[in-house]
Design a protein around this motif. Structure first.
Motif, mmCIF file in Angstrom:
data_model
loop_
_atom_site.group_PDB
_atom_site.id
_atom_site.type_symbol
_atom_site.label_atom_id
_atom_site.label_comp_id
_atom_site.label_asym_id
_atom_site.label_seq_id
_atom_site.Cartn_x
_atom_site.Cartn_y
_atom_site.Cartn_z
ATOM 1 N N GLY A 19 0.813 -1.217 0.000
ATOM 2 C CA GLY A 19 0.000 0.000 0.000
ATOM 3 C C GLY A 19 0.844 1.263 0.000
ATOM 4 O O GLY A 19 2.078 1.217 -0.017
ATOM 5 N N TYR A 80 -6.847 10.049 0.089
ATOM 6 C CA TYR A 80 -7.556 8.776 0.203
ATOM 7 C C TYR A 80 -6.641 7.784 0.902
ATOM 8 O O TYR A 80 -5.450 7.726 0.607
ATOM 9 C CB TYR A 80 -7.879 8.292 -1.221
ATOM 10 N N GLN A 82 -4.927 4.562 1.286
ATOM 11 C CA GLN A 82 -4.615 3.393 0.446
ATOM 12 C C GLN A 82 -3.533 2.522 1.074
ATOM 13 O O GLN A 82 -2.732 1.904 0.380
ATOM 14 C CB GLN A 82 -4.135 3.869 -0.932
ATOM 15 N N THR A 85 -3.814 -2.686 1.520
ATOM 16 C CA THR A 85 -4.143 -3.396 0.280
ATOM 17 C C THR A 85 -4.719 -4.789 0.541
ATOM 18 O O THR A 85 -5.389 -5.351 -0.316
ATOM 19 C CB THR A 85 -2.902 -3.566 -0.621
ATOM 20 N N ILE A 88 -8.537 -5.200 0.024
ATOM 21 C CA ILE A 88 -9.259 -5.030 -1.248
ATOM 22 C C ILE A 88 -9.250 -6.280 -2.130
ATOM 23 O O ILE A 88 -10.096 -6.427 -3.002
ATOM 24 C CB ILE A 88 -8.746 -3.807 -2.041
ATOM 25 N N ARG A 105 -15.033 2.300 -0.016
ATOM 26 C CA ARG A 105 -13.634 2.043 -0.384
ATOM 27 C C ARG A 105 -13.495 1.442 -1.779
ATOM 28 O O ARG A 105 -12.434 0.933 -2.137
ATOM 29 C CB ARG A 105 -13.007 1.111 0.666
ATOM 30 N N GLU A 108 -10.398 1.981 -4.152
ATOM 31 C CA GLU A 108 -9.078 1.422 -3.848
ATOM 32 C C GLU A 108 -8.656 0.344 -4.833
ATOM 33 O O GLU A 108 -7.495 0.243 -5.189
ATOM 34 C CB GLU A 108 -9.073 0.835 -2.429
#
Length: 304
Positions: A19, A80, A82, A85, A88, A105, A108
């Motif tokens: 990320g 944002y 991020q 990870t 996601i 979200r 992402e």
């Protein structure tokens, strides 16, 4: 093309998405917090600063580079978060499974389209809309896929309940050759010390046959006992309620012999070294204020 392969948590890592903390956005309002730990630091005015989190993540990137791991980063979305990870998407075997996560979200996943475009489209899976899942709840281990879930009728009332039984069933259909075993996790919207946000917040395999575990993260004692039996008591490092709060089970394995861990996890890091595992220590205490640590901020694509 990327030939995906993830069958364990600890096989030698080749390719990962890490990320980013850049352009992380302003401090969220209290009602925007997704978990009780972030809320706690928003309230006390000690929510992590972007520049500190960027430094922490770059320290991880440097360790990965040292071990010749191919590292992808998300495209930047202005203002944002991020970092995480793992929420996601996740990879099991050669399949890239998009997580159905909190609707706020959605963007992402689009930020890693440059990675997804390198994967055979037939291997990119989107689960049915009512199957909710996040990567932090999913762990391949030998013949098993271990999954954290919450089965209560009050599922919808917990913003901290991220993976439901529909998703567990969907995984079993996708991987008929694996045994999918689910664990009911303890959830709390307002006390971070009693909230196992994901399975990797209270359990993680490490090394060849070892595991880190927090008993209090499991709602059903038999399920915790099943895990202890799977690894054997002598191979398990038990963490405390405060250890869980500080995310001790959320370290990240580069291989069976090397882990990245937070430098303040003295007791854990000592035990890991006693097991013959090399510990690459990084500062990650600021990021941990958002109820996520090293495993949460990595999405492994290929392990040997």
């Amino acid at each position: 093309m990327l030939k995906l392969n993830i069958t364990s948590e600890t096989a030698p890592l080749k390719t990962v998405v890490l990320g980013t903390a850049k352009s992380n956005g302003p401090v969220p309002k209290l009602e925007e917090a997704y978990d009780p730990k972030s809320a706690e630091f928003i309230k006390s005015g000690t929510y992590p600063k972007e520049e500190d989190m960027v430094l922490e993540m770059e320290a991880v990137a440097a360790v990965l580079e040292k071990y010749n791991v191919q590292v992808f980063r998300p495209n930047l979305i202005e203002d944002y978060n991020q970092i995480f990870t793992r929420d996601i998407a996740f990879v099991i075997e050669d399949k890239f499974i998009k997580a159905n996560i909190l609707p706020d979200r959605d963007e992402e996943i689009e930020a890693i389209n440059h990675v997804i475009d390198q994967i055979d489209p037939e291997k990119v899976i989107t689960l049915p809309e009512d199957a909710h899942i996040e990567g932090g709840d999913v762990m391949p281990y030998k013949d098993y896929i271990l999954v954290g879930t919450y089965k209560g009728d009050d599922y919808k009332e917990f913003i901290t309940a991220r993976t439901n039984m529909k998703a567990v069933e969907a995984l079993q259909e996708l991987f008929p050759n694996k045994k999918v075993v689910s664990f009911s996790l303890r959830k709390s919207n307002d006390e971070a010390r009693d909230n196992a946000l994901h399975l990797d917040c209270c359990f993680q395999p490490v090394g060849k046959d070892k595991a880190i575990i927090y008993k209090g993260g499991f709602l059903i004692e038999e399920e915790y006992e099943w895990l202890v039996n799977l690894f054997g008591k002598e191979n398990i490092f038990e963490i405390t309620r405060d250890d869980m709060y500080n995310m001790n089970s959320n370290i990240f394995s580069i291989s069976e012999d090397v882990v990245i861990s937070e430098k303040n996890f003295t007791r854990l890091n000592t035990w890991l070294r006693q097991q013959g595992i090399k510990v690459e220590e990084v500062p990650y205490a600021e990021i941990s204020k958002q109820e996520g640590l090293l495993r949460c901020s990595t999405l492994p694509l290929i392990r040997e």
